[in-house]
Design a protein around this motif. Structure first.
Motif, PDB file in Angstrom:
ATOM      1  N   ALA A  78       0.837  -1.204   0.000  1.00 45.83           N
ATOM      2  CA  ALA A  78       0.000   0.000   0.000  1.00 45.83           C
ATOM      3  C   ALA A  78       0.872   1.255   0.000  1.00 45.83           C
ATOM      4  O   ALA A  78       0.580   2.233  -0.706  1.00 45.83           O
ATOM      5  N   LEU A  79       1.942   1.223   0.787  1.00 44.61           N
ATOM      6  CA  LEU A  79       2.879   2.354   0.807  1.00 44.61           C
ATOM      7  C   LEU A  79       3.543   2.512  -0.559  1.00 44.61           C
ATOM      8  O   LEU A  79       3.647   3.623  -1.080  1.00 44.61           O
ATOM      9  N   ARG A  80       3.998   1.404  -1.134  1.00 42.17           N
ATOM     10  CA  ARG A  80       4.618   1.432  -2.464  1.00 42.17           C
ATOM     11  C   ARG A  80       3.675   2.069  -3.482  1.00 42.17           C
ATOM     12  O   ARG A  80       4.077   2.930  -4.271  1.00 42.17           O
ATOM     13  N   ASP A  81       2.399   1.672  -3.440  1.00 41.04           N
ATOM     14  CA  ASP A  81       1.433   2.173  -4.410  1.00 41.04           C
ATOM     15  C   ASP A  81       1.174   3.668  -4.219  1.00 41.04           C
ATOM     16  O   ASP A  81       1.047   4.416  -5.188  1.00 41.04           O
ATOM     17  N   ALA A  82       1.122   4.106  -2.962  1.00 38.28           N
ATOM     18  CA  ALA A  82       0.943   5.545  -2.698  1.00 38.28           C
ATOM     19  C   ALA A  82       2.155   6.325  -3.187  1.00 38.28           C
ATOM     20  O   ALA A  82       2.029   7.377  -3.819  1.00 38.28           O
ATOM     21  N   PHE A  83       3.347   5.797  -2.921  1.00 37.22           N
ATOM     22  CA  PHE A  83       4.561   6.480  -3.369  1.00 37.22           C
ATOM     23  C   PHE A  83       4.649   6.505  -4.887  1.00 37.22           C
ATOM     24  O   PHE A  83       5.058   7.512  -5.474  1.00 37.22           O
ATOM     25  N   LEU A  84       4.248   5.426  -5.538  1.00 37.78           N
ATOM     26  CA  LEU A  84       4.265   5.411  -6.998  1.00 37.78           C
ATOM     27  C   LEU A  84       3.392   6.529  -7.555  1.00 37.78           C
ATOM     28  O   LEU A  84       3.797   7.247  -8.474  1.00 37.78           O
ATOM     29  N   ARG A  85       2.219   6.709  -6.984  1.00 41.04           N
ATOM     30  CA  ARG A  85       1.316   7.766  -7.466  1.00 41.04           C
ATOM     31  C   ARG A  85       1.922   9.156  -7.233  1.00 41.04           C
ATOM     32  O   ARG A  85       1.836  10.033  -8.085  1.00 41.04           O
ATOM     33  N   LEU A  90       4.879  13.856  -9.566  1.00 42.86           N
ATOM     34  CA  LEU A  90       6.002  14.791  -9.521  1.00 42.86           C
ATOM     35  C   LEU A  90       6.845  14.718 -10.788  1.00 42.86           C
ATOM     36  O   LEU A  90       7.286  15.755 -11.306  1.00 42.86           O
ATOM     37  N   ALA A  91       7.060  13.508 -11.311  1.00 46.03           N
ATOM     38  CA  ALA A  91       7.850  13.351 -12.531  1.00 46.03           C
ATOM     39  C   ALA A  91       7.178  14.018 -13.726  1.00 46.03           C
ATOM     40  O   ALA A  91       7.850  14.413 -14.680  1.00 46.03           O
ATOM     41  N   HIS A  92       5.854  14.174 -13.651  1.00 45.95           N
ATOM     42  CA  HIS A  92       5.105  14.808 -14.741  1.00 45.95           C
ATOM     43  C   HIS A  92       4.756  16.264 -14.429  1.00 45.95           C
ATOM     44  O   HIS A  92       3.956  16.875 -15.141  1.00 45.95           O
ATOM     45  N   GLY A  93       5.324  16.791 -13.356  1.00 46.67           N
ATOM     46  CA  GLY A  93       5.104  18.199 -13.018  1.00 46.67           C
ATOM     47  C   GLY A  93       3.730  18.490 -12.439  1.00 46.67           C
ATOM     48  O   GLY A  93       3.280  19.636 -12.455  1.00 46.67           O
ATOM     49  N   ALA A  94       3.063  17.469 -11.909  1.00 44.43           N
ATOM     50  CA  ALA A  94       1.732  17.650 -11.328  1.00 44.43           C
ATOM     51  C   ALA A  94       1.810  17.611  -9.806  1.00 44.43           C
ATOM     52  O   ALA A  94       2.781  17.121  -9.228  1.00 44.43           O
ATOM     53  N   ALA A 150      14.006  15.701  -7.438  1.00 49.97           N
ATOM     54  CA  ALA A 150      14.746  15.185  -8.594  1.00 49.97           C
ATOM     55  C   ALA A 150      14.238  13.829  -9.082  1.00 49.97           C
ATOM     56  O   ALA A 150      14.982  13.053  -9.655  1.00 49.97           O
ATOM     57  N   ILE A 151      12.948  13.546  -8.863  1.00 49.43           N
ATOM     58  CA  ILE A 151      12.384  12.300  -9.390  1.00 49.43           C
ATOM     59  C   ILE A 151      12.076  12.498 -10.868  1.00 49.43           C
ATOM     60  O   ILE A 151      11.436  13.481 -11.255  1.00 49.43           O
ATOM     61  N   ARG A 152      12.556  11.587 -11.699  1.00 50.75           N
ATOM     62  CA  ARG A 152      12.358  11.671 -13.145  1.00 50.75           C
ATOM     63  C   ARG A 152      11.761  10.362 -13.654  1.00 50.75           C
ATOM     64  O   ARG A 152      11.932   9.306 -13.050  1.00 50.75           O
ATOM     65  N   GLU A 153      11.117  10.455 -14.816  1.00 52.40           N
ATOM     66  CA  GLU A 153      10.657   9.263 -15.517  1.00 52.40           C
ATOM     67  C   GLU A 153      11.497   9.127 -16.778  1.00 52.40           C
ATOM     68  O   GLU A 153      11.856  10.116 -17.416  1.00 52.40           O
ATOM     69  N   CYS A 154      11.813   7.886 -17.139  1.00 54.75           N
ATOM     70  CA  CYS A 154      12.605   7.626 -18.334  1.00 54.75           C
ATOM     71  C   CYS A 154      11.970   8.319 -19.538  1.00 54.75           C
ATOM     72  O   CYS A 154      10.750   8.325 -19.692  1.00 54.75           O
ATOM     73  N   SER A 155      12.786   8.900 -20.390  1.00 50.51           N
ATOM     74  CA  SER A 155      12.303   9.646 -21.553  1.00 50.51           C
ATOM     75  C   SER A 155      11.849   8.772 -22.712  1.00 50.51           C
ATOM     76  O   SER A 155      11.274   9.279 -23.673  1.00 50.51           O
ATOM     77  N   ALA A 156      12.117   7.475 -22.640  1.00 52.52           N
ATOM     78  CA  ALA A 156      11.676   6.592 -23.723  1.00 52.52           C
ATOM     79  C   ALA A 156      10.149   6.521 -23.729  1.00 52.52           C
ATOM     80  O   ALA A 156       9.514   6.479 -22.671  1.00 52.52           O
ATOM     81  N   LEU A 161       9.808   3.663 -16.060  1.00 54.04           N
ATOM     82  CA  LEU A 161      10.634   3.559 -14.860  1.00 54.04           C
ATOM     83  C   LEU A 161      10.963   4.934 -14.296  1.00 54.04           C
ATOM     84  O   LEU A 161      11.273   5.870 -15.046  1.00 54.04           O
ATOM     85  N   LEU A 162      10.909   5.023 -12.979  1.00 54.81           N
ATOM     86  CA  LEU A 162      11.199   6.269 -12.273  1.00 54.81           C
ATOM     87  C   LEU A 162      12.551   6.148 -11.589  1.00 54.81           C
ATOM     88  O   LEU A 162      12.923   5.082 -11.112  1.00 54.81           O
ATOM     89  N   PHE A 163      13.262   7.262 -11.529  1.00 53.64           N
ATOM     90  CA  PHE A 163      14.585   7.254 -10.909  1.00 53.64           C
ATOM     91  C   PHE A 163      14.869   8.611 -10.292  1.00 53.64           C
ATOM     92  O   PHE A 163      14.223   9.615 -10.608  1.00 53.64           O
ATOM     93  N   LEU A 164      15.864   8.630  -9.418  1.00 49.90           N
ATOM     94  CA  LEU A 164      16.336   9.858  -8.797  1.00 49.90           C
ATOM     95  C   LEU A 164      17.494  10.384  -9.631  1.00 49.90           C
ATOM     96  O   LEU A 164      18.493   9.691  -9.818  1.00 49.90           O
ATOM     97  N   ASP A 165      17.340  11.572 -10.167  1.00 48.54           N
ATOM     98  CA  ASP A 165      18.390  12.154 -11.006  1.00 48.54           C
ATOM     99  C   ASP A 165      19.458  12.769 -10.108  1.00 48.54           C
ATOM    100  O   ASP A 165      19.295  13.853  -9.574  1.00 48.54           O
ATOM    101  N   THR A 166      20.558  12.046  -9.950  1.00 50.52           N
ATOM    102  CA  THR A 166      21.662  12.526  -9.124  1.00 50.52           C
ATOM    103  C   THR A 166      22.820  13.035  -9.981  1.00 50.52           C
ATOM    104  O   THR A 166      23.905  13.284  -9.458  1.00 50.52           O
ATOM    105  N   SER A 167      22.588  13.194 -11.285  1.00 50.19           N
ATOM    106  CA  SER A 167      23.653  13.691 -12.153  1.00 50.19           C
ATOM    107  C   SER A 167      23.982  15.134 -11.776  1.00 50.19           C
ATOM    108  O   SER A 167      23.123  15.879 -11.300  1.00 50.19           O
ATOM    109  N   ARG A 168      25.220  15.527 -11.992  1.00 50.25           N
ATOM    110  CA  ARG A 168      25.642  16.884 -11.615  1.00 50.25           C
ATOM    111  C   ARG A 168      24.832  17.955 -12.336  1.00 50.25           C
ATOM    112  O   ARG A 168      24.501  18.984 -11.771  1.00 50.25           O
TER     113      ARG A 168
END
Length: 198
Positions: A78-85, A90-94, A150-156, A161-168
């Motif tokens: 349930a926590l995973r599902d809430a975090f996914l939403r 956030l990855a889509h700017g909403a 810095a949560i991002r979604e893959c551009s493909a 897939l969601l990831f934390l963008d830790t790039s400089r």
């Protein structure tokens, strides 16, 4: 800073390494609601225990003794599902649903406890690691991850897939250069070659 990656298998059967950048984002590859249900791997408490023995928490110390109940498993999912939403919004700017954010806040209580062996000073997790501690660790990590912005979604186009963008530069675009990044390079190269005059 050490990196940690999980091996995933794409729809085409090819395996690739994916580093989501945080424990809570790693939990998202175990399944989820709606379209993510087909990826579900946490069907029984033993599944969560097995997954934990290979998660990024093991970069601190091995996880050998795990105690997860059916109730723990349902609460973690349930926590995973809430975090996914929240993460997808956030990855889509909403703006995320405040109820999902509050679900994360409410679960931040108990976490696994690191301890030193008195004789060897080796670092270990105090046994057993419980489902309630896993829930707390995932919730705390999710709260910290969200706070980075810095949560991002893959551009493909065909990858969620969601990831934390830790790039400089803060410009990471792909879940994995082995998979989506490489496919983009191949497509770009093909388009460039087709555009060249004969």
């Amino acid at each position: 800073m050490p990196t940690w990656a999980r091996t995933l298998t794409g729809h085409d059967g090819r395996r690739y390494r994916f580093d989501p950048g945080s424990f809570s984002l790693e939990l998202l590859v175990t399944g989820g609601p709606g379209e993510y249900r087909r990826y579900e791997v946490l069907h029984a408490p033993e599944d969560l225990a097995t997954w934990l023995r290979d998660c990024r928490l093991t970069t601190t110390a091995p996880i050998t003794d795990v105690h997860v109940t059916h109730e723990d498993l349902e609460r973690v999912k349930a926590l995973r599902d809430a975090f996914l939403r929240v993460a997808r919004a956030l990855a889509h700017g909403a703006a995320p649903d405040p109820a999902h954010v509050e679900a994360l806040n409410a679960a931040t209580a108990e976490t696994p406890r690191p301890r030193l062996d008195p004789g060897t000073l080796a670092l270990a997790w105090a046994a057993p690691v419980t489902g309630a501690q896993v829930l707390g660790a995932a919730a705390r990590d999710a709260v910290r991850t969200i706070a980075t912005g810095a949560i991002r979604e893959c551009s493909a186009d065909d990858c969620r897939l969601l990831f934390l963008d830790t790039s400089r530069s803060g410009s990471r675009r792909w879940c994995s250069m082995e998979r989506c990044g490489n496919r983009h390079k191949v497509r770009t190269h093909r388009v460039r070659r087709e555009a060249e005059p004969l």
